[in-house]
Design a protein around this motif. Structure first.
Motif, short mmCIF file in Angstrom:
data_model
loop_
_atom_site.label_atom_id
_atom_site.label_comp_id
_atom_site.label_asym_id
_atom_site.label_seq_id
_atom_site.Cartn_x
_atom_site.Cartn_y
_atom_site.Cartn_z
N ASP A 87 0.87 -1.17 0.00
CA ASP A 87 0.00 0.00 0.00
C ASP A 87 0.91 1.22 0.00
OD1 ASP A 87 -2.76 1.30 0.70
OD2 ASP A 87 -1.30 2.16 2.08
N ALA A 88 0.43 2.35 -0.50
CA ALA A 88 1.24 3.57 -0.60
C ALA A 88 1.77 4.05 0.75
CB ALA A 88 0.44 4.67 -1.27
N SER A 89 1.16 3.63 1.84
CA SER A 89 1.60 4.05 3.18
C SER A 89 2.75 3.20 3.73
CB SER A 89 0.43 4.00 4.15
OG SER A 89 -0.06 2.67 4.28
N ILE A 90 3.17 2.20 2.96
CA ILE A 90 4.26 1.31 3.39
C ILE A 90 5.39 1.40 2.39
CG2 ILE A 90 4.92 -1.05 3.91
CD1 ILE A 90 1.99 -1.56 4.69
N THR A 91 6.58 1.72 2.88
CA THR A 91 7.76 1.81 2.03
C THR A 91 8.49 0.47 2.09
OG1 THR A 91 7.97 4.16 2.50
CG2 THR A 91 9.92 3.04 1.62
N ALA A 92 8.68 -0.14 0.92
CA ALA A 92 9.33 -1.45 0.86
C ALA A 92 10.74 -1.34 0.33
CB ALA A 92 8.53 -2.38 -0.04
N THR A 93 11.61 -2.19 0.85
CA THR A 93 12.95 -2.35 0.29
C THR A 93 13.19 -3.84 0.09
OG1 THR A 93 13.95 -2.38 2.50
CG2 THR A 93 13.90 -0.27 1.36
#
Length: 127
Positions: A87-93
């Motif tokens: 979701d746009a509220s979670i930043t993934a790496t």
């Protein structure tokens, strides 16, 4: 935050949660990737899954706070590649695709009540 990741002052979470789902592609349901310090999710149906919002995850965890973190392992046992979308509220790496019979490990951490990070910290194969 008291006593390390996966614990919240006054209300520690269960240590582990094992969940096995076989759903069509879509958004993960409440409790699929949260609810314990270590969450293991085995998926056998979808080829694309999206996380819930950080706000939804935050609301699902009793006494969650900024800096709260937990471990999520997602295992793909379906016949094709599984793609995770945040979701746009979670930043993934890290890598967000899982080939058949592989898993990816993530550390999820709240940066606010409405935002989180999800960092890939491991990968492997299953049999």
């Amino acid at each position: 935050l008291v006593g390390g990741w996966g614990r919240v002052a006054g209300e520690p979470l269960p240590v582990t949660q094992l969940k096995s789902i076989s759903v069509a592609s879509g958004t993960l349901a409440a409790g699929d990737m949260e609810g314990a310090a270590i969450c293991v999710l085995t998926q056998s149906g979808a080829t694309a899954l999206t996380t819930r919002t950080a706000t939804q995850l935050y609301a699902q965890i009793p006494n969650a706070g900024v800096g709260f973190s937990w471990f999520v392992r997602i295992i793909n046992t379906n016949g094709g590649t599984l793609t995770l979308t945040m979701d746009a509220s979670i930043t993934a790496t890290g890598t967000l695709t899982l080939a058949t019979n592989t898993f990816r490990d993530f550390l999820v951490q709240f940066t606010s009540a409405t935002a989180a990070t999800m960092k890939q910290i491991g990968t492997g194969t299953t049999s």
